[in-house]
Design an enzyme around this catalytic site. Sequence first.
Site, PDB file in Angstrom:
ATOM      1  N   ASN A  43       0.783   3.719   2.281  1.00 18.79           N
ATOM      2  CA  ASN A  43       0.204   4.156   3.551  1.00 18.79           C
ATOM      3  C   ASN A  43      -1.245   4.505   3.422  1.00 18.79           C
ATOM      4  O   ASN A  43      -1.777   4.526   2.618  1.00 18.79           O
ATOM      5  CB  ASN A  43       0.948   5.369   3.859  1.00 18.79           C
ATOM      6  N   VAL A  44      -1.955   4.026   4.723  1.00 25.88           N
ATOM      7  CA  VAL A  44      -3.323   4.264   5.091  1.00 25.88           C
ATOM      8  C   VAL A  44      -3.576   5.402   6.078  1.00 25.88           C
ATOM      9  O   VAL A  44      -3.157   5.037   7.235  1.00 25.88           O
ATOM     10  CB  VAL A  44      -3.934   2.972   5.168  1.00 25.88           C
ATOM     11  N   ASN A  46      -5.843   8.090   8.548  1.00 29.67           N
ATOM     12  CA  ASN A  46      -7.108   7.976   9.257  1.00 29.67           C
ATOM     13  C   ASN A  46      -7.190   9.584   9.780  1.00 29.67           C
ATOM     14  O   ASN A  46      -6.367  10.212  10.058  1.00 29.67           O
ATOM     15  CB  ASN A  46      -7.018   7.022  10.261  1.00 29.67           C
ATOM     16  N   GLU A  56       5.225   0.705   5.262  1.00 30.04           N
ATOM     17  CA  GLU A  56       6.003  -0.447   5.559  1.00 30.04           C
ATOM     18  C   GLU A  56       5.439  -1.382   6.615  1.00 30.04           C
ATOM     19  O   GLU A  56       5.344  -2.412   6.373  1.00 30.04           O
ATOM     20  CB  GLU A  56       7.360   0.078   6.097  1.00 30.04           C
ATOM     21  N   CYS A  97       8.709   2.131  11.789  1.00 28.66           N
ATOM     22  CA  CYS A  97       8.719   1.271  10.420  1.00 28.66           C
ATOM     23  C   CYS A  97      10.100   0.639  10.698  1.00 28.66           C
ATOM     24  O   CYS A  97       9.935  -0.735  10.169  1.00 28.66           O
ATOM     25  CB  CYS A  97       8.624   1.931   9.117  1.00 28.66           C
TER      26      CYS A  97
END
Length: 142
Positions: A43-44, A46, A56, A97
């Site tokens: 996971n990224v 922000n 995913e 996802c």
Amino acid sequence: MIGRDELLALAREASTRAYAPYSNFHVGAALQFADGSVVTGANVENASYGLSLCAETVAVGKVLSEGGRRDLVSVAVTGGAPGRAGQGATVTPCGRCRQMLNEVAQLGGTDPVVWCDGDEVVETTLSALLPHAFGPANLAKP
């Protein structure tokens, strides 16, 4: 082809590369294809939370941006505090996802097994997680 435990280990390893400074919840995913190849993602997050990417989604983005692969056969998903992926409540793919995974699965005409990691590993299929899915097959061809 690798088995459940090896795929879960790759998902846990991927979770160590998560960028999650806001939730401190690291998620990893591993997608395995019929040719034995595996693509992972983490996971990224922000600062504008809605722009964050799930593990995913990152993995699917890698697959499709690198020319795509057919025959998705299995998926492993894990998550938790940093260094503790797979410990605690079982993690399942979110709705977005599930839809992203369905895109890849429909391209190859597969219904992959999905292993959801936690204190208990839950085994299911994508079609059980996302019944009556909408995907490429539902769109009219020009």
